[in-house]
Design an enzyme around this catalytic site. Structure first.
Site, PDB file in Angstrom:
ATOM      1  N   HIS A   1       0.814  -1.222   0.000  1.00  0.00           N
ATOM      2  CA  HIS A   1       0.000   0.000   0.000  1.00  0.00           C
ATOM      3  C   HIS A   1       0.844   1.267   0.000  1.00  0.00           C
ATOM      4  O   HIS A   1       0.279   2.365  -0.090  1.00  0.00           O
ATOM      5  CB  HIS A   1      -0.958   0.007   1.196  1.00  0.00           C
ATOM      6  CG  HIS A   1      -2.201  -0.783   0.959  1.00  0.00           C
ATOM      7  ND1 HIS A   1      -3.390  -0.212   0.562  1.00  0.00           N
ATOM      8  CD2 HIS A   1      -2.431  -2.114   1.038  1.00  0.00           C
ATOM      9  CE1 HIS A   1      -4.308  -1.154   0.421  1.00  0.00           C
ATOM     10  NE2 HIS A   1      -3.753  -2.319   0.705  1.00  0.00           N
TER      11      HIS A   1
ATOM     12  N   HIS B   1     -14.783  22.968 -14.644  1.00  0.00           N
ATOM     13  CA  HIS B   1     -14.162  21.747 -14.137  1.00  0.00           C
ATOM     14  C   HIS B   1     -15.239  20.707 -13.861  1.00  0.00           C
ATOM     15  O   HIS B   1     -16.414  21.044 -13.683  1.00  0.00           O
ATOM     16  CB  HIS B   1     -13.371  22.007 -12.846  1.00  0.00           C
ATOM     17  CG  HIS B   1     -12.230  22.957 -13.017  1.00  0.00           C
ATOM     18  ND1 HIS B   1     -12.403  24.327 -12.919  1.00  0.00           N
ATOM     19  CD2 HIS B   1     -10.918  22.742 -13.287  1.00  0.00           C
ATOM     20  CE1 HIS B   1     -11.233  24.914 -13.121  1.00  0.00           C
ATOM     21  NE2 HIS B   1     -10.316  23.981 -13.342  1.00  0.00           N
TER      22      HIS B   1
END
Length: 753
Positions: A241, A711
Site C-alpha cells: 500500500h 471543471h
C-alpha cells in the site's frame, strides 16, 4: 448402623453420578454453543476477506485496462505524450523537480493562529514525542512541517540499502509491528504498552502504514519522525500500500487532499518519491527475515539487494516493454491499419467496446470523423508524421519525452553531439526495472503463504503468489536463516504461525473490519530470537462486550456488506436464477440458489451455511427469487433515494468510478479539467476505434460540467454516469436515445437528460 451407612453411601454415589452426568451435559451444551459461535465467526471472516480481495482484483484489472489502453494508443501531439507521461509513466524528472520545489518549504508561512506542533531540524526525541501527543489530541501538522519532514525523510532513505541489517546486540529487544492501515489508536496503544522508541528499544514496522483508516498522514509523520531521531533503532519496510496507484482506490490520496487542500498535490508527489525509497526488507542477526508479503520460488535476496528500488514507483505495472524503434513502428502501422485486429487482453470482451465492469460508458459514441478537425490547441499530427519524427528527431528534449512516454528504450543510438559519459549518465537515470526485478519486488510485497507444497499465482489478490512450506524451507536453507516474519494478512488473533512455525504473520491493526472483528499483535525478539507475541485491542468498547455480543456485532456488519454485494449484482443474479427455473414458475431450490450466487459473485463463500442469514426458510426448500431480490432492493433503497436499477449500478461501480476519476485527475486537484477530460476521452476513443472530433469531446465535457465552472468534480462525474445508465437501463447503446442522436450529430451529451 451398617445398614444406614450403606444406604447413605448409595445415595451419595447416586448424587455424585447425577452431578457428573449434569456436568457432562452442561459441558456438551457449552461446547456446541462455542462451536456454533466459532462457525459464525469463521463465516463472518470469510465474508470480509472475500470482499476485500475482490476489491483488490478490481483494482488490478482496472489498472491493467488503463495500461492496455496506453500501450495501444498512438499519441498525436506533444500534449498527448505529456498527458500519458503524467498519468502512466514513472516520471523521474518530474519527481526530481517536485522534490526541489518541496525543498523550498521555507516559503510556506505558518500563521500565528496555528496551535499545532512545530518542528525544527535536526529532530530531537521531544519533537517526535510531541507529535504523538498532538495527534492523540486530534491536532493537525501544518503543511510546511509535513513537507519539511518528508524532504528530510527522503534524504535519509536514499542512504539506506534495500535490505536493512539490524542486530539484537545493540538493544535489549527488537519489536516488529505489522499493518496499521491508518489506525492511529493502534500505534499509540503499541507505544503506550511497549514503550516509545529509544536506543534500548528498537522497532521494525513492516509496511502498509496507510489506506483504509482515517489517520494515515499522522501515522506516517510519527514513523518518519522517529526514524530520523533514531536512524539505527527505528526501521521501516515498504508494503504493497506504499504505492500511489493503490492509494488512489483505498483512501490515502483522498485523505491527503481533504486535510491539505492547498499543498496536498505537493505532499502527494513527495510521498510518491518517499514511498519508492523505502527499504524492501529487514534482516535481524542474519537469521530472521522480515518482509511485507512473502517469498516465491524465484526470490533472490542478492538480486533484491542490488535493485534500484526507487525506479519501482508502483508495483501495479512494469514499464519494461523494451521494444526497438522498428518494433514500435511496426506496432503503430498495425494499429493504424486495423486496431480491431489487435490483441485483446483477458479482461476485455471480444467486442471493442468497454466492458460492463469495471466501467460502463453507456452510449458515449459518435460518428467517425477525421482527426483533422481537432481543435488547434492540440497541435495534432497524423500517424505518418509522428513516425517520421520518432525516427529522425535527435533533440534531447524530445528524446526525454519519448523515453518517459514509453516510446523508446534506453541504449539506442546517441546523438553525435553528446559525450559518452553524458549518454551513460542519462541512461542510468532513465533505466527502467527489468521484468525480473519488478517481479522480485511484487512477490515480496503481495504474496501469501499456503498449506500446500509449491508456488502458484495469487489469483485471489491479483498479484504476487502463494508459496508453500517447501518454498519457505528452501529459502531459509539457502540463506541459513531460522524463520520469516511477514504481515499483509489480517488474522483473527493478530498473528498466525504456519509452515511448521517457520513463517509468522503479524497484523497490528485491531478491529480492522469492524469493532471486535480481530485483535492486533506485535512480536518482540531478544538475542535468542525467540518470538514473544503481545496481543491487544485498541478500542475500549470491545472490553465490555461478551463473546456472543462481539461476534453478533461483527456478523451483522459482514452480512450487511454481503447484502450490498448481492444487491449490486441483482440483474446478473436474476439472469442466473432464470437458468435454474426451467418451468418459469419463479421458484428455485435453495441448493440452486447457492450455486447461482457463487457463479455470479465468485467469492468462494460457504453459501449453504450463510443461507439462513440471507434467505427466509421455507417448508418445501424453495425460494421465490424475484421477491427475494425485491427485498434486497428495499433494504438498500431505504438508505438511498435512488431508483433501484440505478442504485444497483452505482453500488457495483462506485469504487472503480472514483478510482478512474482520480487517475484522470492527474494533478490531484479534486477536479478534472476540460483538457484532462479531452485527452482521456481520446485515449478511450482510440481504443474503441472511434474517430470523434475534439469539438464533440469538448461539448461532452461541458455537458457533464453541470455547474459550468469549467471543471468536473467527482459528484458531476458520478451524476453523468448515473444519467447515462438511466437512459440505457440495460446497458444497450442501441436502445439509448443518445446513441441514436450520436449517429446524426457526431457527439452525445448526458446533459440532454
Amino acid at each position: 448402623m451398617g445398614s444406614g451407612t450403606s444406604t447413605q453411601h448409595h445415595f451419595a454415589f447416586q448424587n455424585a453420578e447425577r452431578a457428573f452426568k449434569a456436568a457432562a451435559l452442561i459441558q456438551r451444551w457449552y461446547r456446541r454453543y462455542v462451536a456454533r459461535l466459532e462457525m459464525r465467526r469463521r463465516c463472518t471472516w470469510s465474508i470480509f476477506q472475500s470482499i476485500e480481495y475482490a476489491g483488490q482484483q478490481d483494482q488490478v484489472k482496472l489498472h491493467d485496462f488503463f495500461s492496455y489502453l496506453m500501450d495501444h494508443f498512438i499519441p498525436s501531439s506533444h500534449n498527448d505524450r505529456d498527458f500519458l507521461t503524467r498519468i502512466f509513466t514513472e516520471d523521474r524528472f518530474a519527481q526530481d523537480s517536485e522534490m526541489k520545489k518541496c525543498s523550498d518549504y521555507e516559503s510556506i508561512e505558518v500563521p500565528d493562529s496555528y496551535t499545532g506542533p512545530r518542528l525544527s531540524f535536526p529532530l530531537l526525541p521531544d519533537h517526535a514525542t510531541a507529535l504523538v501527543e498532538a495527534f492523540r489530541l486530534k491536532q493537525q501538522l501544518h503543511a510546511r512541517y509535513v513537507l519539511n519532514l518528508l524532504y528530510e525523510t527522503k534524504k535519509h532513505l536514499v542512504q539506506l540499502p534495500n535490505i536493512n541489517r539490524v542486530s539484537t546486540c545493540y538493544s535489549e529487544e527488537i519489536t516488529v509491528c505489522g499493518d496499521l492501515h491508518g489506525q492511529l489508536d493502534d500505534l499509540i496503544f503499541i507505544f503506550y504498552k511497549n514503550g516509545l522508541p529509544s536506543p534500548e528499544r528498537s522497532y521494525v514496522f513492516n509496511g502498509d502504514f496507510v489506506d483504509r483508516g482515517k489517520d494515515s498522514v499522522e501515522i506516517l509523520m510519527i514513523l518518519f519522525a522517529f526514524m530520523l531521531v533514531y536512524p539505527k533503532e527505528f526501521h521501516l519496510n515498504r508494503g504493497n500500500h506504499e504505492d500511489h496507484m493503490v492509494n488512489l482506490r483505498y483512501g490515502f490520496t483522498k485523505e491527503v487532499m481533504n486535510k491539505y487542500k492547498v499543498h496536498g498535490k505537493e505532499i502527494l508527489r513527495t510521498l510518491q518519491d518517499v514511498f519508492c525509497w523505502l527499504p524492501l526488507a529487514t534482516l535481524i542477526d542474519e537469521k530472521v527475515l522480515i518482509l511485507h508479503g512473502g517469498v516465491s520460488d524465484i526470490t533472490d535476496l542478492e538480486l533484491l539487494d542490488k535493485i534500484e528500488r526507487s525506479k519501482i514507483v508502483s508495483t501495479m505495472r512494469c514499464k519494461t516493454r523494451q521494444k526497438s524503434e522498428k518494433q514500435m513502428e511496426e506496432k503503430r502501422r498495425a494499429n493504424q491499419k486495423s486496431s480491431a485486429q489487435g490483441p485483446i487482453p483477458w479482461f476485455l470482451p471480444e467486442s471493442r467496446s468497454l466492458p460492463s465492469s469495471p466501467l460502463r460508458l453507456g452510449s458515449y459514441k459518435a460518428q467517425k470523423t477525421s482527426r483533422s478537425s481537432s481543435i488547434p490547441c492540440s497541435g495534432s499530427l497524423d500517424g505518418r508524421e509522428l513516425s517520421r519524427q520518432v525516427r529522425s528527431s535527435v533533440e534531447l528534449e524530445l528524446e526525454r519525452c519519448r523515453q518517459q512516454a514509453g516510446l523508446l528504450v534506453t541504449g539506442e543510438k546517441e546523438e553525435p553531439s553528446r559525450s559518452a559519459s553524458e549518454a551513460d549518465s542519462e541512461a542510468g537515470e532513465l533505466r527502467k526495472p527489468t521484468q525480473e526485478e519488478w517481479r522480485q519486488v511484487v512477490d515480496i510485497l503481495w504474496s501469501d503463504p499456503m498449506a500446500q507444497e509449491g508456488c502458484k499465482a495469487n489469483t485471489i489478490r491479483g498479484g504476487g503468489c502463494y508459496f508453500g512450506p517447501d518454498v519457505t524451507q528452501q529459502l531459509l536453507q539457502k540463506y541459513n536463516m531460522q524463520f520469516l516474519i511477514r504481515s499483509h494478512e489480517c488474522k483473527p488473533e493478530g498473528y498466525e504461525f504456519c509452515h511448521n512455525r517457520k513463517v509468522l504473520t503479524i497484523f497490528s491493526a485491531s478491529n480492522y473490519y469492524e469493532v471486535g472483528s480481530n485483535r492486533g499483535a506485535y512480536v518482540k525478539l531478544g538475542p535468542a530470537l525467540t518470538p514473544h507475541i503481545v496481543q491487544y485491542q485498541a478500542n475500549k468498547v470491545t472490553h465490555t462486550l461478551t463473546m456472543r455480543q462481539r461476534i453478533s456485532r461483527v456478523e451483522e456488519s459482514a452480512l450487511r456488506a454481503l447484502r450490498e454485494k448481492l444487491f449490486a449484482h441483482s440483474s446478473d443474479l436474476l439472469s442466473e436464477f432464470k437458468k435454474h427455473d426451467a418451468d418459469k414458475v419463479g421458484l428455485i431450490t435453495l441448493s440452486d440458489w447457492a450455486a447461482a450466487v457463487e457463479s455470479v459473485l465468485h467469492l468462494g463463500l460457504p453459501w449453504r451455511m450463510l443461507r439462513p442469514q440471507l434467505v427466509n426458510s421455507s417448508a418445501d426448500n424453495m425460494l421465490e427469487y424475484k421477491s427475494w431480490l425485491k427485498n434486497l432492493a428495499k433494504e438498500q433503497l431505504s438508505r438511498e433515494n435512488i431508483q433501484s436499477s440505478l442504485l444497483e449500478t452505482l453500488y457495483r461501480n462506485r469504487s472503480n468510478l472514483e478510482t478512474i476519476f482520480r487517475i484522470i485527475d492527474s494533478d490531484h486537484s479534486g477536479f478534472i479539467s476540460l483538457d484532462e477530460f479531452r485527452q482521456t476521452w481520446k485515449l478511450f476513443s482510440s481504443h474503441m476505434n472511434i474517430d470523434i472530433t475534439d469539438d464533440c469531446i469538448c461539448d461532452l465535457a461541458r455537458s457533464i460540467d453541470f455547474n459550468k465552472d469549467g471543471h468536473i468534480d467527482i459528484n458531476e462525474f458520478l451524476e453523468a454516469f448515473r444519467l447515462v445508465e438511466k437512459s440505457c437501463p440495460e446497458g444497450d447503446a442501441s436502445e439509448c436515445p443518445q446513441a441514436t442522436n450520436a449517429k446524426d450529430s457526431g457527439c452525445s451529451s448526458p446533459g440532454a437528460h
